[in-house]
Motif scaffolding. Structure first.
Motif, PDB file in Angstrom:
ATOM      1  N   ASN A 183       1.462 -16.170  -2.224  1.00 26.25           N
ATOM      2  CA  ASN A 183       1.775 -15.086  -3.257  1.00 26.25           C
ATOM      3  C   ASN A 183       2.169 -13.742  -2.498  1.00 26.25           C
ATOM      4  O   ASN A 183       3.306 -13.186  -2.841  1.00 26.25           O
ATOM      5  CB  ASN A 183       0.689 -14.768  -3.910  1.00 26.25           C
ATOM      6  CG  ASN A 183       0.106 -16.087  -4.945  1.00 26.25           C
ATOM      7  OD1 ASN A 183       0.282 -16.971  -4.563  1.00 26.25           O
ATOM      8  ND2 ASN A 183      -0.492 -15.631  -5.945  1.00 26.25           N
ATOM      9  N   VAL A 184       1.799 -13.514  -1.420  1.00 31.82           N
ATOM     10  CA  VAL A 184       1.858 -12.322  -0.720  1.00 31.82           C
ATOM     11  C   VAL A 184       3.268 -12.155  -0.356  1.00 31.82           C
ATOM     12  O   VAL A 184       3.955 -11.238  -0.549  1.00 31.82           O
ATOM     13  CB  VAL A 184       0.952 -11.942   0.332  1.00 31.82           C
ATOM     14  CG1 VAL A 184       1.561 -10.763   1.360  1.00 31.82           C
ATOM     15  CG2 VAL A 184      -0.546 -11.829  -0.036  1.00 31.82           C
ATOM     16  N   SER A 185       3.846 -13.600   0.382  1.00 32.18           N
ATOM     17  CA  SER A 185       4.859 -13.621   0.910  1.00 32.18           C
ATOM     18  C   SER A 185       5.895 -13.286  -0.425  1.00 32.18           C
ATOM     19  O   SER A 185       7.231 -12.775  -0.078  1.00 32.18           O
ATOM     20  CB  SER A 185       5.287 -14.812   1.441  1.00 32.18           C
ATOM     21  OG  SER A 185       4.296 -15.187   2.497  1.00 32.18           O
ATOM     22  N   ALA A 186       5.891 -14.284  -1.240  1.00 36.38           N
ATOM     23  CA  ALA A 186       6.801 -13.869  -2.655  1.00 36.38           C
ATOM     24  C   ALA A 186       7.034 -12.821  -3.283  1.00 36.38           C
ATOM     25  O   ALA A 186       7.844 -12.189  -3.525  1.00 36.38           O
ATOM     26  CB  ALA A 186       6.196 -14.882  -3.804  1.00 36.38           C
ATOM     27  N   GLY A 187       5.718 -11.858  -3.259  1.00 37.50           N
ATOM     28  CA  GLY A 187       5.821 -10.425  -3.876  1.00 37.50           C
ATOM     29  C   GLY A 187       6.339  -9.754  -2.719  1.00 37.50           C
ATOM     30  O   GLY A 187       7.214  -8.806  -3.229  1.00 37.50           O
ATOM     31  N   LEU A 188       6.335  -9.927  -1.391  1.00 38.04           N
ATOM     32  CA  LEU A 188       6.924  -8.884  -0.418  1.00 38.04           C
ATOM     33  C   LEU A 188       8.367  -9.321  -0.260  1.00 38.04           C
ATOM     34  O   LEU A 188       9.282  -8.331  -0.376  1.00 38.04           O
ATOM     35  CB  LEU A 188       6.311  -9.485   1.006  1.00 38.04           C
ATOM     36  CG  LEU A 188       6.515  -8.485   2.217  1.00 38.04           C
ATOM     37  CD1 LEU A 188       6.108  -6.999   1.751  1.00 38.04           C
ATOM     38  CD2 LEU A 188       5.712  -9.032   3.366  1.00 38.04           C
ATOM     39  N   LEU A 189       8.730 -10.586  -0.164  1.00 40.02           N
ATOM     40  CA  LEU A 189      10.356 -10.827  -0.184  1.00 40.02           C
ATOM     41  C   LEU A 189      10.937 -10.320  -1.564  1.00 40.02           C
ATOM     42  O   LEU A 189      11.963 -10.045  -1.568  1.00 40.02           O
ATOM     43  CB  LEU A 189      10.700 -12.374  -0.002  1.00 40.02           C
ATOM     44  CG  LEU A 189      10.075 -12.742   1.465  1.00 40.02           C
ATOM     45  CD1 LEU A 189       9.994 -14.176   1.816  1.00 40.02           C
ATOM     46  CD2 LEU A 189      11.215 -12.019   2.599  1.00 40.02           C
TER      47      LEU A 189
END
Length: 708
Positions: free
Chosen positions: A95-101
């Protein structure tokens, strides 16, 4: 002693001035405390920070650029999840990677358009939430679609390993057309099953949904000046480690021209240890996964690997010819392979059933207190009116509730959608799986809303989605109902897929509703985003899996690059549900009972000693995973855990800020290398070098043979 007391009590001519000084200091201290409280209150009141910004309508939140970015990221994350699915089955939260990217891509997009004067709509946190929701929904299908478990478990390649592909043709090989059709039929029911409960779960019960809440805080922080600055630094770090990981995967490819070749076959601890899968395989992916997973998960995996491959399997091997026939191939489940698989299944079931009844108990107890409290008072029990933060919290809640209840999704729409899709599914699924009769599906759909509610509520309390446990219950119940003579194995696995997709998407949607509630994203935009993301996943995931399936001939085989361990586990669960314990080798059932009981006992101890001490007690579910695969990936993950631990000791703030970005970069880089790797394999381009390690004696024999 007396002298000291006299000095403390002594008074002189400066008494009045000292009192005034003390009084001034006290006033200053009180003023400082009040100022700090005001600052803390202002910090807690997130919605006051965004008070001047207009909340876009639900249609404005659903932009074309959001779904273009979501599609690109969905392909990326589907490759990552698929690779993890087909190697070890451990999937960390992305989730963090999805939100960040998502934040990074749209920020670059809007910045470019702004400079060219073509920007019509600024990038908002609501749009960021839509992207994150769509990406997670799409890549989540790669897991809930069963490509590493029940769906691939139906194939002939897996059935042969169980010796269950006899005259009754108990297998169904993958094909893109039926996989896409199956997923479209079963993946949307969960969305409709819990939509009518969104207000009760989010506003009335105020369930936490830790992952959804954490994602919302992350997205909120990105859209403040300070948070945006940190996000850009995190993206740079992610990009740097993404590039390193991708190039490392490319470099390793050159040396893996055959079985056990390359860095993945490096005998780190010696050839004897390598035989029992104790080695470091230089996988950037699992070093990254180890940095995301809690330390106790990584340690549990290693403990499970040592217990099984270091102690149990070598001991059981000494009983060859007594407990099982000595002439059986290593892949036969009536030999050593049977102990590996069924003891792992027993441990997973013990842990899963314990947590199922634990979360179910918490759900029922929580519901009882919620309903009882609602009858007594309208004020939620979690809100402390005496707290200095109550005013800001109240403002946040009022603002969020107002927006959350503004765009209603009609209950009639949800119920009508559920009935319509259920009817379509009952008509079409028996054509895809003739063994799965329409009345089996009807029973599943009658009980599924209750299961979906329990999973969504339990997830809100504990952050645990027990979708796979509900799926296993469907395997045993429907498989036993169908029976061996009427294709019970395929019926059980297909039923697992139906149930698992419903309860998984239900809890995912409620997590997204929580994220939307905290970022002022409309429930309608959340539902549409989840719906579109699910539709994307129903096409992307089967296509990505088909690429793996065609590129790697040994997909699903024990010891291969992609062994798909859970596919064999799920298939054997179905066999066990249909045929009973007749397939088990000698004393295997006794050992299964021991490990089933041990899993429950360890969980009881973990809950009894409290959270602080429980972090030192291994998790049975995690311990079971290396039983079949071996401990090599656990060593990789422990290396990642050690790196993060040392980093936290040196600079905790920096580790917490950039640790997830480093981990995501390592996972994404090597994960996306599988795309060109698969294309090269499909094109028939082989690796040029085989780097292999031999003992001195074997090397001498090879030299002698080549010299001759």
């Amino acid at each position: 002693m007396d002298h000291k007391r006299d000095e403390e009590n002594g008074l002189d001519g400066n008494y009045n001035s000292e009192v005034e000084t003390e009084h001034m200091k006290k006033m200053e201290k009180e003023n400082q405390e009040e100022k700090e409280e005001e600052e803390e209150e202002e910090e807690m009141s997130v919605e006051r920070i965004f008070e001047g910004k207009e909340v876009p309508s639900w249609r404005e939140q659903l932009t074309v650029r959001a779904f273009v970015v979501s599609f690109v990221l969905s392909v990326l994350f589907t490759f990552i999840v698929m690779k993890l699915n087909l190697t070890t089955g451990i999937i960390p939260s992305l989730n963090v990677s999805a939100g960040l990217l998502g934040f990074f891509f749209v920020s670059v997009w809007t910045k470019f358009l702004d400079k060219s004067g073509l920007l019509k709509q600024p990038f908002t946190r609501q749009e960021n939430t839509v992207i994150q929701t769509c990406v997670v929904a799409s890549s989540g299908i790669a897991f809930s679609g069963g490509f590493g478990s029940y769906l691939f478990g139906m194939s002939q390649a897996i059935a042969k390993q169980s010796e269950n592909a006899g005259g009754n043709e108990e297998y169904k090989n993958p094909a893109v057309a039926w996989m896409i059709g199956f997923l479209f039929v079963v993946s949307f029911l969960g969305l409709f099953s819990v939509v009518p409960l969104r207000k009760i779960m989010i506003v009335d019960f105020k369930l936490t949904y830790p992952s959804g809440t954490a994602t919302a805080h992350l997205i909120n922080s990105f859209h403040t000046p300070q948070g945006a600055k940190l996000a850009k630094k995190q993206v740079r770090v992610l990009g740097k480690y993404f590039s390193f990981s991708f190039l490392w995967g490319f470099f390793q490819w050159f040396f893996a021209a055959g079985d056990n070749c390359g860095f993945a076959g490096f005998p780190t601890f010696g050839l004897k240890a390598y035989k029992y899968k104790f080695f470091f395989d230089f996988s950037a992916t699992y070093v990254g996964v180890g940095m995301i997973c809690p330390h106790i998960v990584n340690i549990s995996l290693l403990v499970g690997g040592i217990l099984s491959w270091g102690v149990m399997w070598p001991l059981i091997e000494t009983r060859k010819g007594d407990w099982y026939p000595a002439d059986l191939p290593s892949s036969n489940i009536r030999g050593l392979q049977g102990y590996k698989i069924f003891i792992a299944i027993a441990t997973i079931l013990g842990d899963g059933l314990y947590n199922f009844f634990k979360v179910l108990g918490q759900t029922l107890l929580g519901l009882f207190y919620q309903l009882q409290y609602k009858n007594m008072s309208g004020v939620p029990p979690i809100e402390d009116r005496s707290s200095p933060r109550s005013s800001s919290t109240s403002y946040n809640d009022t603002r969020r509730t107002q927006v959350f209840l503004k765009d209603q999704i009609p209950t009639s729409f949800a119920i009508g959608g559920y009935i319509a899709i259920a009817a379509i599914s009952m008509a079409t699924l028996p054509h895809i799986f003739p063994q799965l009769k329409w009345y089996y599906i009807l029973v599943i759909y009658l009980v599924a809303p209750t299961m979906a509610f329990c999973n969504a509520y339990g997830c809100g309390l504990t952050d645990w989605s027990l979708a796979s446990t509900y799926g296993k219950l469907a395997i045993f119940s429907i498989g036993a109902w169908a029976g061996a003579a009427h294709g019970g194995v395929i019926a059980g696995l297909a039923a697992c897929g139906v149930m698992m997709n419903i309860v998984s998407t239900a809890s995912d949607l409620m997590q997204d509703f929580k994220t939307g509630y905290l970022t002022l994203a409309s429930p309608r935009s959340m539902f549409v985003s989840q719906f579109i993301g699910t539709a994307m996943g129903c096409v992307i995931s089967p296509c990505v899996f088909w690429l793996f399936y065609k590129a790697f001939d040994d997909l699903g085989q024990s010891g291969s690059e992609y062994p798909a361990p859970y596919a064999l586990v799920y298939h054997n669960m179905a066999v066990l549900g249909v045929e009973g314990i007749s397939n088990l080798p000698k004393n295997c059932f006794t050992l299964c009972c021991v490990f089933f009981g041990a899993a429950i006992l360890v969980n009881l101890v973990r809950d009894a000693v409290g959270r602080k001490r429980a972090q030192f007690i291994p998790i049975p579910m995690a311990m079971a995973i290396p039983f079949y695969l071996g401990p090599y990936f656990a060593i990789d993950m422990c290396v990642g855990s050690l790196i993060l631990f040392i980093w936290q000791r040196i600079n905790k703030a920096k580790a917490e800020a950039f640790g997830p970005a480093v981990a995501s970069g390592l996972i994404c880089g090597e994960g996306i290398w599988t795309l060109p790797g698969s294309i090269l394999a499909l094109a028939g381009i082989k690796q040029p070098i085989c780097m292999k390690f031999l003992s001195r004696a074997t090397n001498a024999r090879v030299d002698k043979f080549l010299g001759a």
